[in-house]
Design an enzyme around this catalytic site. Structure first.
Site, PDB file in Angstrom:
ATOM      1  N   GLU A  66       0.814  -1.214   0.000  1.00 21.87           N
ATOM      2  CA  GLU A  66       0.000   0.000   0.000  1.00 21.87           C
ATOM      3  C   GLU A  66       0.842   1.256   0.000  1.00 21.87           C
ATOM      4  O   GLU A  66       1.865   1.316   0.659  1.00 21.87           O
ATOM      5  CB  GLU A  66      -0.830   0.052   1.283  1.00 21.87           C
ATOM      6  CG  GLU A  66      -1.902  -0.960   1.339  1.00 21.87           C
ATOM      7  CD  GLU A  66      -2.611  -0.903   2.677  1.00 21.87           C
ATOM      8  OE1 GLU A  66      -3.261  -1.892   3.013  1.00 21.87           O
ATOM      9  OE2 GLU A  66      -2.489   0.117   3.376  1.00 21.87           O
ATOM     10  N   CYS A  80       2.648   8.296   1.917  1.00 24.44           N
ATOM     11  CA  CYS A  80       2.913   7.342   2.995  1.00 24.44           C
ATOM     12  C   CYS A  80       3.304   6.032   2.313  1.00 24.44           C
ATOM     13  O   CYS A  80       2.502   5.441   1.591  1.00 24.44           O
ATOM     14  CB  CYS A  80       1.655   7.174   3.845  1.00 24.44           C
ATOM     15  SG  CYS A  80       1.828   5.924   5.120  1.00 24.44           S
ATOM     16  N   CYS A 124       4.741  -7.608   7.924  1.00 31.68           N
ATOM     17  CA  CYS A 124       5.622  -7.114   8.993  1.00 31.68           C
ATOM     18  C   CYS A 124       5.809  -8.218  10.020  1.00 31.68           C
ATOM     19  O   CYS A 124       4.870  -8.957  10.326  1.00 31.68           O
ATOM     20  CB  CYS A 124       5.021  -5.876   9.663  1.00 31.68           C
ATOM     21  SG  CYS A 124       6.103  -5.160  10.931  1.00 31.68           S
ATOM     22  N   CYS A 153       2.301  -6.221  15.995  1.00 28.82           N
ATOM     23  CA  CYS A 153       1.476  -5.367  16.861  1.00 28.82           C
ATOM     24  C   CYS A 153       0.018  -5.817  16.743  1.00 28.82           C
ATOM     25  O   CYS A 153      -0.488  -6.012  15.628  1.00 28.82           O
ATOM     26  CB  CYS A 153       1.631  -3.898  16.477  1.00 28.82           C
ATOM     27  SG  CYS A 153       3.344  -3.355  16.542  1.00 28.82           S
ATOM     28  N   CYS A 207      -2.671  -4.003  14.457  1.00 25.46           N
ATOM     29  CA  CYS A 207      -2.250  -3.542  13.128  1.00 25.46           C
ATOM     30  C   CYS A 207      -2.546  -4.599  12.061  1.00 25.46           C
ATOM     31  O   CYS A 207      -2.177  -5.761  12.214  1.00 25.46           O
ATOM     32  CB  CYS A 207      -0.758  -3.229  13.169  1.00 25.46           C
ATOM     33  SG  CYS A 207      -0.035  -2.940  11.547  1.00 25.46           S
ATOM     34  N   CYS A 217      -2.864   1.249   8.394  1.00 24.81           N
ATOM     35  CA  CYS A 217      -1.785   0.593   7.667  1.00 24.81           C
ATOM     36  C   CYS A 217      -2.119  -0.877   7.429  1.00 24.81           C
ATOM     37  O   CYS A 217      -2.542  -1.589   8.296  1.00 24.81           O
ATOM     38  CB  CYS A 217      -0.472   0.831   8.405  1.00 24.81           C
ATOM     39  SG  CYS A 217       0.345  -0.500   9.183  1.00 24.81           S
TER      40      CYS A 217
HETATM   41  N1  SAH Z   1       6.181  -0.160  11.526  1.00 25.99           N
HETATM   42  C1  SAH Z   1       6.270   1.213  11.797  1.00 25.99           C
HETATM   43  C2  SAH Z   1       5.643   2.080  10.736  1.00 25.99           C
HETATM   44  C3  SAH Z   1       4.335   1.637  10.138  1.00 25.99           C
HETATM   45  S1  SAH Z   1       2.906   1.752  11.137  1.00 25.99           S
HETATM   46  C4  SAH Z   1       5.678   1.523  13.156  1.00 25.99           C
HETATM   47  O1  SAH Z   1       5.032   0.670  13.723  1.00 25.99           O
HETATM   48  O2  SAH Z   1       5.936   2.622  13.624  1.00 25.99           O
HETATM   49  C5  SAH Z   1       2.613   3.511  11.289  1.00 25.99           C
HETATM   50  C6  SAH Z   1       1.825   3.879  12.542  1.00 25.99           C
HETATM   51  O3  SAH Z   1       0.458   3.434  12.420  1.00 25.99           O
HETATM   52  C7  SAH Z   1       2.374   3.244  13.812  1.00 25.99           C
HETATM   53  O4  SAH Z   1       2.442   4.168  14.854  1.00 25.99           O
HETATM   54  C8  SAH Z   1       1.354   2.162  14.086  1.00 25.99           C
HETATM   55  O5  SAH Z   1       1.351   1.786  15.428  1.00 25.99           O
HETATM   56  C9  SAH Z   1       0.073   2.819  13.634  1.00 25.99           C
HETATM   57  N2  SAH Z   1      -1.015   1.867  13.375  1.00 25.99           N
HETATM   58  C10 SAH Z   1      -0.933   0.642  12.875  1.00 25.99           C
HETATM   59  N3  SAH Z   1      -2.163   0.074  12.798  1.00 25.99           N
HETATM   60  C11 SAH Z   1      -3.027   0.982  13.267  1.00 25.99           C
HETATM   61  C12 SAH Z   1      -4.451   0.989  13.450  1.00 25.99           C
HETATM   62  N4  SAH Z   1      -5.191  -0.061  13.121  1.00 25.99           N
HETATM   63  N5  SAH Z   1      -5.006   2.100  13.953  1.00 25.99           N
HETATM   64  C13 SAH Z   1      -4.254   3.176  14.282  1.00 25.99           C
HETATM   65  N6  SAH Z   1      -2.926   3.226  14.136  1.00 25.99           N
HETATM   66  C14 SAH Z   1      -2.303   2.139  13.643  1.00 25.99           C
HETATM   67 FE1  SF4 Z   2       4.640  -3.684  11.947  1.00 27.83          FE
HETATM   68 FE2  SF4 Z   2       2.201  -2.714  12.108  1.00 27.83          FE
HETATM   69 FE3  SF4 Z   2       3.660  -2.973  14.314  1.00 27.83          FE
HETATM   70 FE4  SF4 Z   2       4.303  -1.083  12.503  1.00 27.83          FE
HETATM   71  S1  SF4 Z   2       2.415  -1.189  13.722  1.00 27.83           S
HETATM   72  S2  SF4 Z   2       5.670  -2.537  13.528  1.00 27.83           S
HETATM   73  S3  SF4 Z   2       3.729  -2.159  10.613  1.00 27.83           S
HETATM   74  S4  SF4 Z   2       2.957  -4.660  13.013  1.00 27.83           S
END
Ligand code: SAH
Ligand code: SF4
Length: 368
Positions: A95, A108, A115, A119, A122, A360
């Site tokens: 994306e 972005c 990944c 998390c 995510c 994301c």
């Molecule tokens: N992997 C990196 C960058 C990609 S995610 C990171 O984790 O920082 C970019 C941001 O979006 C991160 O702060 C992540 O925690 C947040 N994010 C991911 N999934 C999300 C969701 N479902 N709702 C809100 N924020 C989210």
């Molecule tokens: Fe990976 Fe999503 Fe965690 Fe960022 S927020 S480190 S993309 S799992």
């Protein structure tokens, strides 16, 4: 078997010059080629008439321009966000999002397919890890957005005036202003490719995205943060915090077990001291999980004596996680505590684009 073709988007301007130099071609041709790639945004050799035919023939035989075709494209209802699902050569999909907030165009971009960090909230984390992106695949996403701007109507950007006599007609083209590595993947898990891509994006004769215009967001990969500090890379750093105690953080961000909160904060301090830069700390606001008055005070205390700004992001719900986004009153209360009790600046990211699942990894899940 001949070696696989070289993706021109993988190369810095210097490396492109060296490649053509090895083939016995003048640096003038390399400079023209670079201009076509990053100023004209040409996506084929046929669109480069000022590169001599013999140079183009060699390029055609041994290189490619790794543009990424669009598999799916969606606009948010308010028109501020356009999201692309882009196809990679091996069939994987990533994306890229074009955002137009406050009149600035931001791309972005993704750094990996999936990944490994897991998390819990995510969509990309829920997918698991497939592979790293190459530098050229990261660069190609920014080029895709820059090129798309030529067709997006009504972009509130002063634009750049093309020089008379350049290969495209004189016209005002909206400019890509910022790139954030906040798409799919963990950029500091793919450090070398990301930094090569950043060097290409920064080139002042190309897309010219300077230090203030590129932001790398990390889940908290401590060795990567320390390396950034040692190399004093010219860019902004965002660290995804989400919780202010080790226990709470590890429940949301499994990577915290490998890189505990105290080590992470020590690395952040080292980074800010070495670079003189403040860090953006990201905090996904999840109702009843990390949005209480006590949570706000805990993050305030944690960041108290660091140069910091907190970016609060109300959760975008995903299929694999049951949490709900914090309501706006609670988000405001959180912000006020940071401001009034700790003098800590913060923003609440507008949830624009939620109607196209702009969290994301969410488009890849829906459309991929
Ligand atoms: N992997 C990196 C960058 C990609 S995610 C990171 O984790 O920082 C970019 C941001 O979006 C991160 O702060 C992540 O925690 C947040 N994010 C991911 N999934 C999300 C969701 N479902 N709702 C809100 N924020 C989210
Ligand atoms: Fe990976 Fe999503 Fe965690 Fe960022 S927020 S480190 S993309 S799992």
């Amino acid at each position: 078997m001949p070696p696989p073709p070289i993706n021109l988007y993988d190369l810095t301007r210097g490396e492109l010059g060296q490649l053509l130099g090895r083939w016995g071609f003048s640096s003038v041709h390399a400079a023209r080629l670079w201009n076509y790639l990053y100023l004209e945004l040409a996506d084929s050799l046929a669109a480069m008439p000022e590169v001599p035919a013999k140079v183009r023939a060699r390029l055609a035989a041994e290189t490619l321009i790794g543009r990424l075709p669009t598999a799916l494209e969606t606009d948010s209802a308010d028109g501020f966000t356009r999201k692309y699902l882009l196809a990679l050569a091996d069939g994987e999909r990533i994306e890229t999002v074009l955002m137009r907030f406050t009149g600035r165009v931001t791309a972005c971009v993704s750094s990996q397919v999936g990944c490994a960090m897991g998390c819990v909230f995510c969509a990309t984390g829920q997918m698991g890890y497939t592979r790293h992106l190459t530098p050229g695949e990261i660069v190609a996403q920014a080029v895709h957005v820059a090129r798309a701007l030529r067709t997006v109507a009504g972009v509130a950007d002063p634009g750049v005036q093309r020089k008379p006599g350049s290969a495209t007609p004189a016209t005002t083209i909206p400019r890509l202003r910022n790139v954030v590595l906040m798409g799919m993947g963990e950029p500091l898990h793919n450090y070398d490719a990301v930094m090569q891509a950043v060097d290409i994006l920064r080139d002042s004769n190309g897309l010219a995205l300077g230090a203030e215009r590129i932001t790398v967001s990390t889940v908290g990969v401590v060795p990567g943060i320390l390396r950034l500090a040692a190399e004093k890379r010219p860019m902004h750093l965002a660290v995804s915090l989400h919780a202010a105690t080790q226990e709470e953080r590890a429940a949301l961000v499994p990577a915290a077990k490998k890189w505990p909160l105290d080590e992470l904060m020590a690395a952040c301090r080292t980074y800010s001291t070495a670079t003189g830069r403040r860090i953006f700390y990201e905090w996904t606001l999840i109702e009843g999980k990390n949005d209480s008055v006590e949570n706000a005070r805990a993050v305030g205390r944690l960041l108290q004596d660091l140069p910091a700004q907190v970016n609060l992001i109300p959760l975008n719900p995903t299929a694999g996680y049951g949490g709900a986004p914090t309501r706006s009153e609670a988000a405001k209360r959180f912000q006020q505590i940071l401001a009034h009790e700790f003098a800590l600046p913060s923003t609440v990211r507008q949830r624009r684009g939620i109607d196209i699942a702009a969290g994301c990894g969410q488009l890849a899940v829906a459309g991929g």
